[in-house]
Write a protein that holds these residues in place. Structure first.
Motif, mmCIF file in Angstrom:
data_model
loop_
_atom_site.group_PDB
_atom_site.id
_atom_site.type_symbol
_atom_site.label_atom_id
_atom_site.label_comp_id
_atom_site.label_asym_id
_atom_site.label_seq_id
_atom_site.Cartn_x
_atom_site.Cartn_y
_atom_site.Cartn_z
ATOM 1 N N ARG A 166 30.379 47.731 11.019
ATOM 2 C CA ARG A 166 29.620 46.503 10.723
ATOM 3 C C ARG A 166 29.839 46.080 9.277
ATOM 4 O O ARG A 166 30.070 44.909 8.982
ATOM 5 C CB ARG A 166 28.128 46.723 10.979
ATOM 6 N N LEU A 192 17.873 38.594 17.180
ATOM 7 C CA LEU A 192 19.086 39.003 16.471
ATOM 8 C C LEU A 192 19.097 38.385 15.077
ATOM 9 O O LEU A 192 19.093 37.160 14.923
ATOM 10 C CB LEU A 192 20.333 38.569 17.242
ATOM 11 N N THR A 193 19.125 39.226 14.070
ATOM 12 C CA THR A 193 19.160 38.732 12.697
ATOM 13 C C THR A 193 20.588 38.575 12.172
ATOM 14 O O THR A 193 20.815 37.909 11.167
ATOM 15 C CB THR A 193 18.387 39.675 11.763
ATOM 16 N N ASP A 194 21.540 39.197 12.849
ATOM 17 C CA ASP A 194 22.938 39.133 12.402
ATOM 18 C C ASP A 194 23.856 39.182 13.623
ATOM 19 O O ASP A 194 23.703 40.060 14.481
ATOM 20 C CB ASP A 194 23.251 40.298 11.461
ATOM 21 N N GLU A 196 27.832 51.711 11.775
ATOM 22 C CA GLU A 196 27.365 51.002 10.581
ATOM 23 C C GLU A 196 28.511 50.689 9.629
ATOM 24 O O GLU A 196 28.551 49.619 9.009
ATOM 25 C CB GLU A 196 26.291 51.825 9.865
ATOM 26 N N ARG A 236 22.667 52.995 12.698
ATOM 27 C CA ARG A 236 22.289 52.167 11.551
ATOM 28 C C ARG A 236 22.604 52.797 10.202
ATOM 29 O O ARG A 236 22.341 52.199 9.160
ATOM 30 C CB ARG A 236 20.787 51.864 11.615
ATOM 31 N N ASP A 251 18.825 44.648 16.286
ATOM 32 C CA ASP A 251 18.777 43.267 15.804
ATOM 33 C C ASP A 251 20.134 42.750 15.348
ATOM 34 O O ASP A 251 20.227 41.717 14.697
ATOM 35 C CB ASP A 251 17.766 43.139 14.657
ATOM 36 N N PHE A 252 21.187 43.466 15.706
ATOM 37 C CA PHE A 252 22.548 43.117 15.294
ATOM 38 C C PHE A 252 23.479 43.133 16.505
ATOM 39 O O PHE A 252 23.305 43.928 17.417
ATOM 40 C CB PHE A 252 23.041 44.114 14.248
#
Length: 385
Positions: free
Chosen positions: A166, A111-113, A163, A249, A45-46
């Motif tokens: 990010r 996609l949340t981000d 991660e 993640r 989702d990123f």
């Protein structure tokens, strides 16, 4: 090697080939071809979307290089970022091909981000003030990172874990608009991030001198990044993406703990022994990792051995995630086959709910060590207590 090829290679190493997309051309209608972005890193989702600008035929005139930077980097590249978002809004799904040659449909609604990055490789005469342009604010696209190619390389080389990369760009987005001291550069932002400073100063880079890159202690990329090449049996060959995604993640601290337990299990299997399974849970992703050697008294090879290993791995993975009261469990089991080792993987995603049978089993014989909550630092520094 062009800048696009270079960044594609860097991203394939840092984010693995499965999640790096350099072939992003698509045809919304017959006779029309568009490019979604120069490079995309897509992790569930990123996503990172990257536009790249390389100065060709640079001059020795600062004014000309300044004009190139404004026109191509702050101008065209940021417009292309806006185009990427517009394409994703206009088309419910867009098929893109990763560096493994596998095609997937990316969907904006899932996609949340999205982190937006413009990376540039300038000429030698680029004026100093251009180097200080670390971001661009778009009315429609919001915050866009602007970062020189060598600094982007430095971020990936220093952090290495998806991660953590990010998190760095999330931190950079937070602090960059408030930087007004021309003495602060990317190394200060990195130093401040590593040492958890609220904002960088011109002395934050001092943390980099004490930073300990304990690569051997945490690096799982040789194991995770090569999963594709070691899959011998699978009814669903892309399922391993979900396993890789769980590692992408979690931060370096979790990689370090997983590798420690993996190496202990590997050594136990090498010696033909057995030890209690290891497990650890990362609350942010709601995933429990279970690592164990396979019991040496049970046949591990042939059809019967395969069935025994599969049953053992699934039972232990489910028991670990159930005991932690989470809905996701990733299991790793190591067994010996002559001079070689077999590594079995399992990912179980199942909403947690009371299971009286499992409660009774765990109450009677709990295979795991007692668990306790613990804060783990991702980044280590020389001289720290």
């Amino acid at each position: 090697m062009t800048l696009e090829e270079y960044v594609a290679e860097l991203n394939s190493l840092a984010f693995w080939r499965e999640f790096t997309f350099a072939e992003t051309k698509f045809a919304p209608r017959p006779g029309q071809e568009l490019e979604l972005a120069d490079n995309i890193v897509w992790l569930g989702d990123f996503a990172f979307i990257l536009q790249l600008k390389e100065r060709e035929g640079g001059t020795r005139y600062p004014a000309a290089e300044r004009a190139w930077f404004r026109n191509k980097v702050l101008g065209k590249a940021t417009r292309q970022v806006r185009d990427t978002l517009r394409f994703m809004d206009e088309h419910p799904e867009i098929r893109i091909v990763n560096e493994r040659g596998h095609a997937f449909d990316i969907r904006r609604q899932e996609l949340t981000d999205i982190i937006k990055i413009v990376t540039y490789l300038p000429g030698d005469a680029l004026p100093e003030e251009c180097w200080h342009s670390r971001h661009y604010i778009s009315r429609t696209a919001g915050f866009i990172h602007v970062i020189a190619a060598h600094d982007y390389l430095g971020v990936l080389e220093k952090l290495r874990v998806p991660e953590d990369i990010r998190r760095y760009f999330a931190y950079r987005e937070q602090v960059a608009p408030g930087i007004d001291d021309p003495k602060i550069d990317e190394s200060d932002i990195m130093g401040a991030f590593l040492s958890e400073e609220e904002a960088p100063s011109s002395s934050s880079r001092e943390s980099l001198r004490r930073f300990v890159q304990d690569h051997e202690a945490f690096n799982l990329s040789p194991l995770i990044g090569n999963l594709h090449d070691h899959i011998e049996r699978s009814d669903r060959p892309y399922d391993y993406y979900r396993i890789m995604l769980e590692f992408a993640r979690v931060p370096r601290s979790v990689w370090r703990e997983i590798k420690l337990r993996f190496m202990m299990s590997l050594e136990t299997a090498r010696e033909g022994g057995f030890t209690q399974p290891f497990r650890l849970t990362f609350p942010d992703t709601g995933c429990t990792f279970m690592i164990t050697p396979f019991h040496p008294d049970i046949l591990a090879t042939g059809p019967d051995g395969e069935k025994a290993r599969t049953k053992s791995l699934k039972n232990l993975t489910y028991a670990a995630m159930y005991d932690a009261k989470v809905g996701k469990g990733l299991g790793i089991q190591i067994s010996k086959d002559g001079e070689y080792f077999q590594i079995d993987w399992s990912l179980i995603e199942l909403p947690w709910e009371p299971n009286p049978e499992m409660e009774a089993r765990l109450a009677q014989v709990n295979p795991f060590r007692p668990a306790s909550e613990k804060r783990l630092d991702s980044f280590l520094f020389a001289g720290a207590s």
